[in-house]
Scaffold this motif. Structure first.
Motif, mmCIF file in Angstrom:
data_model
loop_
_atom_site.group_PDB
_atom_site.id
_atom_site.type_symbol
_atom_site.label_atom_id
_atom_site.label_comp_id
_atom_site.label_asym_id
_atom_site.label_seq_id
_atom_site.Cartn_x
_atom_site.Cartn_y
_atom_site.Cartn_z
ATOM 1 N N TYR A 37 14.537 -106.510 -26.486
ATOM 2 C CA TYR A 37 15.482 -105.682 -25.745
ATOM 3 C C TYR A 37 14.862 -104.313 -25.519
ATOM 4 O O TYR A 37 14.146 -103.784 -26.366
ATOM 5 C CB TYR A 37 16.800 -105.520 -26.510
ATOM 6 C CG TYR A 37 17.758 -106.667 -26.351
ATOM 7 C CD1 TYR A 37 17.696 -107.774 -27.193
ATOM 8 C CD2 TYR A 37 18.726 -106.656 -25.356
ATOM 9 C CE1 TYR A 37 18.591 -108.829 -27.049
ATOM 10 C CE2 TYR A 37 19.618 -107.709 -25.208
ATOM 11 C CZ TYR A 37 19.537 -108.787 -26.063
ATOM 12 O OH TYR A 37 20.418 -109.832 -25.913
ATOM 13 N N PHE B 260 13.261 -103.147 -28.877
ATOM 14 C CA PHE B 260 13.700 -103.790 -30.103
ATOM 15 C C PHE B 260 13.426 -105.284 -30.037
ATOM 16 O O PHE B 260 13.771 -105.953 -29.063
ATOM 17 C CB PHE B 260 15.205 -103.576 -30.314
ATOM 18 C CG PHE B 260 15.589 -102.160 -30.615
ATOM 19 C CD1 PHE B 260 16.064 -101.329 -29.607
ATOM 20 C CD2 PHE B 260 15.482 -101.657 -31.904
ATOM 21 C CE1 PHE B 260 16.432 -100.024 -29.882
ATOM 22 C CE2 PHE B 260 15.843 -100.344 -32.186
ATOM 23 C CZ PHE B 260 16.312 -99.523 -31.169
ATOM 24 N N PHE C 188 18.054 -107.058 -35.712
ATOM 25 C CA PHE C 188 17.101 -106.227 -34.984
ATOM 26 C C PHE C 188 16.011 -105.667 -35.886
ATOM 27 O O PHE C 188 16.238 -105.385 -37.070
ATOM 28 C CB PHE C 188 17.817 -105.045 -34.329
ATOM 29 C CG PHE C 188 18.683 -105.422 -33.169
ATOM 30 C CD1 PHE C 188 20.011 -105.754 -33.361
ATOM 31 C CD2 PHE C 188 18.171 -105.439 -31.886
ATOM 32 C CE1 PHE C 188 20.818 -106.107 -32.291
ATOM 33 C CE2 PHE C 188 18.974 -105.792 -30.804
ATOM 34 C CZ PHE C 188 20.299 -106.123 -31.017
ATOM 35 N N GLY C 189 14.839 -105.484 -35.298
ATOM 36 C CA GLY C 189 13.815 -104.687 -35.946
ATOM 37 C C GLY C 189 14.132 -103.212 -35.763
ATOM 38 O O GLY C 189 15.115 -102.840 -35.101
ATOM 39 N N SER D 106 17.674 -98.389 -35.825
ATOM 40 C CA SER D 106 17.948 -99.646 -35.150
ATOM 41 C C SER D 106 19.444 -99.948 -35.179
ATOM 42 O O SER D 106 20.246 -99.151 -35.667
ATOM 43 C CB SER D 106 17.168 -100.758 -35.835
ATOM 44 O OG SER D 106 17.319 -101.969 -35.130
ATOM 45 N N LEU D 107 19.810 -101.074 -34.644
ATOM 46 C CA LEU D 107 21.202 -101.488 -34.612
ATOM 47 C C LEU D 107 21.533 -102.266 -35.872
ATOM 48 O O LEU D 107 20.795 -103.188 -36.260
ATOM 49 C CB LEU D 107 21.478 -102.375 -33.393
ATOM 50 C CG LEU D 107 21.591 -101.690 -32.033
ATOM 51 C CD1 LEU D 107 20.242 -101.253 -31.517
ATOM 52 C CD2 LEU D 107 22.278 -102.606 -31.034
#
Lengths: 118, 115
Positions: free
Chosen positions: A37, A91, A108-109, B42-43
Motif C-alpha cells: 500500500y 507499507f 502492516f509493516g 504504522s497502522l
C-alpha cells in the motif's frame, strides 16, 4: 501470530531510476495474501499491488512489480521509472485467508518512506 | 470496489472530551476494521466491527476507551473517549468486500489532535 518486517525506514531514488523496497514476513499459514500500500501525505491508503501466496508468478502492475519468494518469506516491491508522484510511505501488509466468508484484517509493516529526487 | 466516506477528516479536541468518527460505505460489507496510526508509525488494528454483534478488540484496546457501533452493513462509528494527548493519531476505517477480491479499502482517515 503473523508479523511483517520492513527493514528500510527510508529510501531515496532518482527520478526515472529503479528502486526496490524490502519486506519479509513470518507466518505458519500456507495460504495468504500480501499487499503493498502507498500512503501519500493525503493519508489515503492506496493499493499498489497484491500477491496471492498460491500463485508462483510474481504480480505486476505497470511500473510496479514484486519479487515473491515464498520459501524465504520475502515480498519486495520494485518501482521502475520512478516518478515524483511515487514519493510516499509504502507499507507491506499480510492478510490471512478468509474465514467463514469474511475477510480478516491486515497486518502492516512499519513502512518505508520513499523520496524521489528530480 | 468500495467507496468509503470517513468523517471528520480532522479535528482538534480538548483533553477529557470524546470524539466520534463515522465511516460510511457505499456497499454492504460484513466486517469493518478500525486502525490507529500514531505519528510516523504504522497502522495498528484497534477492533473489528461486526454487524449485529459486539466489536472484537485487539490487545491493548478496550471498549470503554474506544466504543464502536455497527448498526447496519454500511455504517460504523468509533468513539475516542476521555481523550489525552497520547490519543493524537490518524484513525482509519477499512472494509473488505463480501464477495470476491482480496483488497482492503480505506477511508481517507481522521487526523485527531488532542490539546
Amino acid at each position: 501470530a503473523q508479523t511483517v518486517t520492513q527493514s528500510q525506514p527510508e529510501m531515496s531514488v532518482q527520478e526515472a531510476e529503479t528502486v526496490t523496497l524490502s519486506c519479509t514476513y513470518d507466518t505458519s499459514e500456507s495460504d495468504y495474501y500480501l499487499f503493498w500500500y502507498k500512503q501519500p501525505p493525503s493519508r489515503q491508503m492506496i493499493l499498489v499491488i497484491r500477491q496471492e501466496a498460491y500463485k508462483q508468478q510474481n504480480a505486476t502492475e505497470n511500473r510496479f512489480s514484486v519479487n515473491f519468494q515464498k520459501a524465504a518469506k520475502s515480498f519486495s516491491l520494485k518501482i521502475s521509472d520512478s516518478q515524483l508522484g511515487d514519493a510516499a510511505m509504502y507499507f507491506c501488509a499480510y492478510r490471512s485467508p478468509p474465514k467463514g466468508g469474511s475477510q480478516g484484517n491486515l497486518i502492516f509493516g512499519k513502512g518505508t518512506k520513499l523520496s524521489v529526487k528530480p | 470496489s468500495a467507496v468509503i466516506s470517513q468523517k471528520p477528516s480532522r479535528d482538534i479536541c480538548q483533553r477529557g472530551t470524546s470524539l466520534t468518527i463515522q465511516c460510511q460505505v457505499d456497499s454492504q460489507v460484513t466486517m469493518m476494521f478500525w486502525y490507529r496510526q500514531q505519528p510516523g508509525q504504522s497502522l495498528t488494528l484497534i477492533a473489528t466491527a461486526n454487524q449485529g454483534s459486539e466489536a472484537t478488540y485487539e490487545s491493548g484496546f478496550v471498549i470503554d476507551k474506544f466504543p464502536i457501533s455497527r448498526p447496519n452493513l454500511t455504517f460504523s462509528t468509533l468513539t475516542v473517549s476521555n481523550m489525552s494527548p497520547e490519543d493524537s493519531s490518524i484513525y482509519l476505517c477499512s472494509v473488505g468486500l463480501r464477495t470476491g477480491g482480496t483488497e482492503a479499502f480505506f477511508g481517507q482517515g481522521t487526523r485527531l489532535t488532542v490539546v
